[in-house]
Design a protein around this motif. Sequence first.
Motif, PDB file in Angstrom:
ATOM      1  N   ASP A   9      89.018  31.492 -26.873  1.00  0.00           N
ATOM      2  CA  ASP A   9      87.954  31.927 -25.963  1.00  0.00           C
ATOM      3  C   ASP A   9      87.576  30.819 -24.989  1.00  0.00           C
ATOM      4  O   ASP A   9      87.334  31.078 -23.804  1.00  0.00           O
ATOM      5  N   ILE A  10      87.501  29.598 -25.465  1.00  0.00           N
ATOM      6  CA  ILE A  10      87.140  28.481 -24.587  1.00  0.00           C
ATOM      7  C   ILE A  10      88.191  28.295 -23.500  1.00  0.00           C
ATOM      8  O   ILE A  10      87.859  28.065 -22.326  1.00  0.00           O
ATOM      9  N   VAL A  11      89.453  28.433 -23.862  1.00  0.00           N
ATOM     10  CA  VAL A  11      90.524  28.278 -22.873  1.00  0.00           C
ATOM     11  C   VAL A  11      90.469  29.413 -21.857  1.00  0.00           C
ATOM     12  O   VAL A  11      90.547  29.187 -20.640  1.00  0.00           O
ATOM     13  N   ARG A  12      90.344  30.645 -22.336  1.00  0.00           N
ATOM     14  CA  ARG A  12      90.310  31.799 -21.434  1.00  0.00           C
ATOM     15  C   ARG A  12      89.090  31.755 -20.518  1.00  0.00           C
ATOM     16  O   ARG A  12      89.206  31.926 -19.301  1.00  0.00           O
ATOM     17  N   GLU A  13      87.920  31.534 -21.109  1.00  0.00           N
ATOM     18  CA  GLU A  13      86.691  31.560 -20.322  1.00  0.00           C
ATOM     19  C   GLU A  13      86.544  30.310 -19.458  1.00  0.00           C
ATOM     20  O   GLU A  13      86.003  30.382 -18.349  1.00  0.00           O
ATOM     21  N   GLY A  14      87.029  29.185 -19.949  1.00  0.00           N
ATOM     22  CA  GLY A  14      86.967  27.967 -19.153  1.00  0.00           C
ATOM     23  C   GLY A  14      87.794  28.074 -17.887  1.00  0.00           C
ATOM     24  O   GLY A  14      87.423  27.523 -16.844  1.00  0.00           O
ATOM     25  N   PHE A  15      88.895  28.818 -17.959  1.00  0.00           N
ATOM     26  CA  PHE A  15      89.742  28.995 -16.781  1.00  0.00           C
ATOM     27  C   PHE A  15      89.051  29.844 -15.722  1.00  0.00           C
ATOM     28  O   PHE A  15      89.392  29.754 -14.534  1.00  0.00           O
ATOM     29  N   LEU A  16      88.072  30.658 -16.110  1.00  0.00           N
ATOM     30  CA  LEU A  16      87.374  31.530 -15.166  1.00  0.00           C
ATOM     31  C   LEU A  16      86.261  30.806 -14.407  1.00  0.00           C
ATOM     32  O   LEU A  16      85.702  31.361 -13.462  1.00  0.00           O
ATOM     33  N   THR A  17      85.929  29.600 -14.808  1.00  0.00           N
ATOM     34  CA  THR A  17      84.794  28.901 -14.212  1.00  0.00           C
ATOM     35  C   THR A  17      85.189  28.205 -12.916  1.00  0.00           C
ATOM     36  O   THR A  17      86.369  28.077 -12.581  1.00  0.00           O
ATOM     37  N   ARG A  18      84.166  27.748 -12.211  1.00  0.00           N
ATOM     38  CA  ARG A  18      84.376  26.982 -10.975  1.00  0.00           C
ATOM     39  C   ARG A  18      84.297  25.476 -11.232  1.00  0.00           C
ATOM     40  O   ARG A  18      84.092  24.682 -10.307  1.00  0.00           O
ATOM     41  N   LEU A  19      84.471  25.067 -12.452  1.00  0.00           N
ATOM     42  CA  LEU A  19      84.405  23.655 -12.826  1.00  0.00           C
ATOM     43  C   LEU A  19      85.492  22.870 -12.085  1.00  0.00           C
ATOM     44  O   LEU A  19      86.661  23.233 -12.125  1.00  0.00           O
ATOM     45  N   PRO A  20      85.120  21.792 -11.379  1.00  0.00           N
ATOM     46  CA  PRO A  20      86.141  20.994 -10.678  1.00  0.00           C
ATOM     47  C   PRO A  20      87.195  20.479 -11.654  1.00  0.00           C
ATOM     48  O   PRO A  20      86.869  20.012 -12.747  1.00  0.00           O
ATOM     49  N   GLN A  21      88.459  20.589 -11.263  1.00  0.00           N
ATOM     50  CA  GLN A  21      89.589  20.149 -12.074  1.00  0.00           C
ATOM     51  C   GLN A  21      89.569  20.796 -13.462  1.00  0.00           C
ATOM     52  O   GLN A  21      89.842  20.148 -14.478  1.00  0.00           O
ATOM     53  N   ARG A  22      89.252  22.077 -13.491  1.00  0.00           N
ATOM     54  CA  ARG A  22      89.153  22.757 -14.785  1.00  0.00           C
ATOM     55  C   ARG A  22      90.485  22.751 -15.533  1.00  0.00           C
ATOM     56  O   ARG A  22      90.497  22.654 -16.768  1.00  0.00           O
ATOM     57  N   GLU A  23      91.600  22.837 -14.807  1.00  0.00           N
ATOM     58  CA  GLU A  23      92.902  22.835 -15.475  1.00  0.00           C
ATOM     59  C   GLU A  23      93.151  21.504 -16.199  1.00  0.00           C
ATOM     60  O   GLU A  23      93.632  21.489 -17.342  1.00  0.00           O
ATOM     61  N   TYR A  24      92.818  20.414 -15.523  1.00  0.00           N
ATOM     62  CA  TYR A  24      93.004  19.092 -16.129  1.00  0.00           C
ATOM     63  C   TYR A  24      92.126  18.947 -17.375  1.00  0.00           C
ATOM     64  O   TYR A  24      92.575  18.433 -18.414  1.00  0.00           O
ATOM     65  N   LEU A  25      90.875  19.413 -17.285  1.00  0.00           N
ATOM     66  CA  LEU A  25      89.967  19.306 -18.430  1.00  0.00           C
ATOM     67  C   LEU A  25      90.411  20.206 -19.577  1.00  0.00           C
ATOM     68  O   LEU A  25      90.308  19.824 -20.750  1.00  0.00           O
ATOM     69  N   LEU A  26      90.908  21.386 -19.259  1.00  0.00           N
ATOM     70  CA  LEU A  26      91.404  22.275 -20.306  1.00  0.00           C
ATOM     71  C   LEU A  26      92.629  21.679 -20.994  1.00  0.00           C
ATOM     72  O   LEU A  26      92.778  21.783 -22.222  1.00  0.00           O
ATOM     73  N   LEU A  27      93.512  21.070 -20.226  1.00  0.00           N
ATOM     74  CA  LEU A  27      94.688  20.425 -20.818  1.00  0.00           C
ATOM     75  C   LEU A  27      94.263  19.279 -21.734  1.00  0.00           C
ATOM     76  O   LEU A  27      94.808  19.121 -22.843  1.00  0.00           O
ATOM     77  N   LYS A  28      93.287  18.504 -21.293  1.00  0.00           N
ATOM     78  CA  LYS A  28      92.786  17.408 -22.132  1.00  0.00           C
ATOM     79  C   LYS A  28      92.151  17.953 -23.407  1.00  0.00           C
ATOM     80  O   LYS A  28      92.355  17.404 -24.504  1.00  0.00           O
ATOM     81  N   PHE A  29      91.398  19.051 -23.286  1.00  0.00           N
ATOM     82  CA  PHE A  29      90.794  19.687 -24.458  1.00  0.00           C
ATOM     83  C   PHE A  29      91.874  20.165 -25.428  1.00  0.00           C
ATOM     84  O   PHE A  29      91.748  19.996 -26.656  1.00  0.00           O
ATOM     85  N   LEU A  30      92.950  20.741 -24.912  1.00  0.00           N
ATOM     86  CA  LEU A  30      94.025  21.227 -25.775  1.00  0.00           C
ATOM     87  C   LEU A  30      94.738  20.076 -26.471  1.00  0.00           C
ATOM     88  O   LEU A  30      95.094  20.185 -27.653  1.00  0.00           O
ATOM     89  N   ARG A  31      94.938  18.981 -25.770  1.00  0.00           N
ATOM     90  CA  ARG A  31      95.570  17.816 -26.408  1.00  0.00           C
ATOM     91  C   ARG A  31      94.705  17.324 -27.564  1.00  0.00           C
ATOM     92  O   ARG A  31      95.216  17.020 -28.651  1.00  0.00           O
ATOM     93  N   GLN A  32      93.395  17.243 -27.349  1.00  0.00           N
ATOM     94  CA  GLN A  32      92.502  16.813 -28.424  1.00  0.00           C
ATOM     95  C   GLN A  32      92.534  17.806 -29.580  1.00  0.00           C
ATOM     96  O   GLN A  32      92.562  17.421 -30.754  1.00  0.00           O
ATOM     97  N   GLY A  33      92.533  19.109 -29.237  1.00  0.00           N
ATOM     98  CA  GLY A  33      92.516  20.125 -30.275  1.00  0.00           C
ATOM     99  C   GLY A  33      93.769  20.128 -31.123  1.00  0.00           C
ATOM    100  O   GLY A  33      93.702  20.257 -32.361  1.00  0.00           O
ATOM    101  N   PHE A  34      94.927  19.970 -30.489  1.00  0.00           N
ATOM    102  CA  PHE A  34      96.174  19.954 -31.249  1.00  0.00           C
ATOM    103  C   PHE A  34      96.273  18.721 -32.143  1.00  0.00           C
ATOM    104  O   PHE A  34      96.933  18.750 -33.180  1.00  0.00           O
ATOM    105  N   GLN A  35      95.611  17.641 -31.745  1.00  0.00           N
ATOM    106  CA  GLN A  35      95.649  16.412 -32.534  1.00  0.00           C
ATOM    107  C   GLN A  35      94.627  16.431 -33.671  1.00  0.00           C
ATOM    108  O   GLN A  35      94.915  15.946 -34.773  1.00  0.00           O
ATOM    109  N   GLU A  36      93.450  16.985 -33.418  1.00  0.00           N
ATOM    110  CA  GLU A  36      92.343  16.852 -34.373  1.00  0.00           C
ATOM    111  C   GLU A  36      92.026  18.132 -35.141  1.00  0.00           C
ATOM    112  O   GLU A  36      91.365  18.090 -36.173  1.00  0.00           O
ATOM    113  N   GLY A  37      92.433  19.289 -34.603  1.00  0.00           N
ATOM    114  CA  GLY A  37      92.163  20.526 -35.302  1.00  0.00           C
ATOM    115  C   GLY A  37      90.791  21.100 -35.012  1.00  0.00           C
ATOM    116  O   GLY A  37      90.089  20.657 -34.093  1.00  0.00           O
TER     117      GLY A  37
END
Length: 269
Positions: free
Chosen positions: A75-103
């Motif tokens: 949900d965070i990935v899907r909904e985060g992509f819908l926002t107008r957050l600057p550089q949202r793709e970069y932040l989502l990728l960083k979030f996914l890297r953290q998530g895959f590492q930490e669970g």
Amino acid sequence: MSRSDVVYYYDGSFYGFLSGVFDAFAQKEEPMLFLSQEEEEQPLLFDSHFVETDPQKARRVLAGVQRTLGSRGVDIVREGFLTRLPQREYLLLKFLRQGFQEGPQLLAQLTREPLCSLLSAIRKAKNEAHLLTGFIRFSRCETGVYVSRIRPKNQVLPLISGHFCRRFSDQPFLIWDITHRMALLHQPGKRPQVLPLECLDMPAPSPEEEEIQNMWRAFYNTLAIPARENPRCRMTHMPKRFWEFLTELTPPPAKNEEKALTFFNEMVQ
């Protein structure tokens, strides 16, 4: 060692972004920027990677997010992509890297970046979508289709789709997002679709629709109390950026307004 001096270009779609995420992990890259292929300006001194949208790659990424972070992470990935957050793709990728590492324990660290910024942007997008469920005005054209225009800051069409499809389940309608050049199309008995739509020439309302709109304006103006008018209070409950397409705030031809006002006064007397 991961490479970070690269810019990713993609088609601007959600699956296109997820395909870019797949490529970034596969090629061990940390793109410093995601840009739509429509954007011609390219940062100098950086290599480019053009992402080819691949639904299979996108689904594999979503499946990995589901396994690692659960439905909340998806949900965070899907909904985060819908926002107008600057550089949202970069932040989502960083979030996914953290998530895959930490669970899943990452989701409990609400003040940690970029999760904190993503959640804040998602909350704003949902608030805007909630407001639009009350501020959208449809116009019935002669073909029987109900058409509406909006100019939101966020990509709210997927967020408001369920509300309007349930409320008007037996009626065809189209909501055009002018900002993002997208449209929500609903046809009874079919799955709603969010499609790209560059331009839309608004069809003229049917004669019945025009009469209803004029009567609604007359009703709105008749009940108004000029002595209690408070523009600041109105803008608090109804932000001014939503006024553009409100029927009651759109002046009609003078003769139509006079005719509708006369008809309304005769009804209430």
